[in-house]
Design an enzyme around this catalytic site. Structure first.
Site, PDB file in Angstrom:
ATOM      1  N   ARG A 155       0.801  -1.226   0.000  1.00 36.76           N
ATOM      2  CA  ARG A 155       0.000   0.000   0.000  1.00 36.76           C
ATOM      3  C   ARG A 155       0.833   1.275   0.000  1.00 36.76           C
ATOM      4  NH1 ARG A 155      -2.717  -4.109   2.478  1.00 36.76           N
ATOM      5  NH2 ARG A 155      -1.796  -3.652   4.480  1.00 36.76           N
ATOM      6  N   GLU A 182       5.716 -11.101  14.754  1.00 38.82           N
ATOM      7  CA  GLU A 182       5.166 -11.751  15.945  1.00 38.82           C
ATOM      8  C   GLU A 182       5.422 -13.263  15.904  1.00 38.82           C
ATOM      9  OE1 GLU A 182       0.700 -12.327  17.846  1.00 38.82           O
ATOM     10  OE2 GLU A 182       1.014 -10.946  16.186  1.00 38.82           O
TER      11      GLU A 182
END
Length: 182
Positions: A69, A106
Site C-alpha cells: 500500500r 510476531e
C-alpha cells in the site's frame, strides 16, 4: 499550507472514508481498510495533498514506498515533490541485484528489499506506508536506507494504531500520520 480548519475538514473526510472490518484477518483484529478511501476521489486527493504540503520544499529526493500500500501513496507524492519513487518489496519480487533487511514478526521473520543503486549516499528520503502498527516494517525500511547512507528525514502513514506502540520503535525518527485509529 492550508488553514488549520481546512486541514481538520480534510482529516475528517479521510477518516470517515476508511472502512473498519472487524475480525479480519482473524478474530479480534479491527482491520483498517484503505480501499474505501481510494474509492472516494476527494478523500484520496486530500490524503495526497496533505502529504505533499508537508514535504514540498524539504529537499527530499527519495520517496520509499513499502509494499504494497505504500505503492499507492508514494508515487503521486514523489511526482508532486520532484522526487524519485523507490519500491521496498517483499523477497524475490525485484529483478536484478537487491539489498535486503530482515525484521522480526510476531511469529517469525520477514525481509524487505530494494534494488542496489536505487538510492545514493547522502540522499534525503521519506518512507511511506498506509499504516503503522508495531513499527517493524518501517524500522526495517529505515535500517535498509541508512545502511547505504541515505538520510531518512521522516516516516509517513495514513493511519496509526497507537495502542501497538510502533512509534516508540522508530527511535528518533519522526513519524507523521493523518488518522489515529484509537
Amino acid at each position: 499550507m492550508a488553514s488549520e480548519d481546512a486541514q481538520d475538514h480534510r482529516i475528517a473526510r479521510i477518516s470517515s472514508a476508511i472502512r473498519v472490518i472487524p475480525d479480519f484477518p482473524k478474530p479480534g483484529i479491527m482491520f483498517q481498510d484503505i480501499t474505501t478511501l481510494l474509492l472516494d476521489p476527494q478523500a484520496f486527493k486530500d490524503t495526497i495533498d496533505l502529504f505533499v504540503e508537508r514535504y514540498k520544499g524539504k529537499n527530499i529526493s527519495v520517496v520509499a514506498g513499502i509494499e504494497a500500500r505504500g505503492f499507492i501513496f508514494g508515487p503521486p507524492i514523489a511526482l508532486a515533490i520532484g522526487a524519485k519513487f523507490v519500491p521496498m518489496r517483499k523477497p524475490n519480487k525485484l529483478p536484478g541485484a537487491v539489498i535486503s533487511q530482515e525484521y522480526a514478526l510476531e511469529y517469525g521473520t520477514d525481509k524487505i528489499e530494494m534494488h542496489v543503486g536505487a538510492v545514493q549516499a547522502g540522499e534525503r528520503a521519506l518512507v511511506i506506508d498506509d499504516l503503522i502498527a508495531t513499527g517493524g516494517t518501517l524500522c526495517a525500511a529505515i535500517n535498509l536506507l541508512e545502511r547505504v547512507e541515505v538520510d531518512v528525514v521522516e516516516c509517513a502513514c495514513v493511519i496509526e494504531l497507537p495502542e501497538l506502540k510502533g512509534r516508540d520503535r522508530l527511535g528518533d525518527k519522526p513519524l507523521f500520520v493523518l488518522v489515529s485509529a484509537a
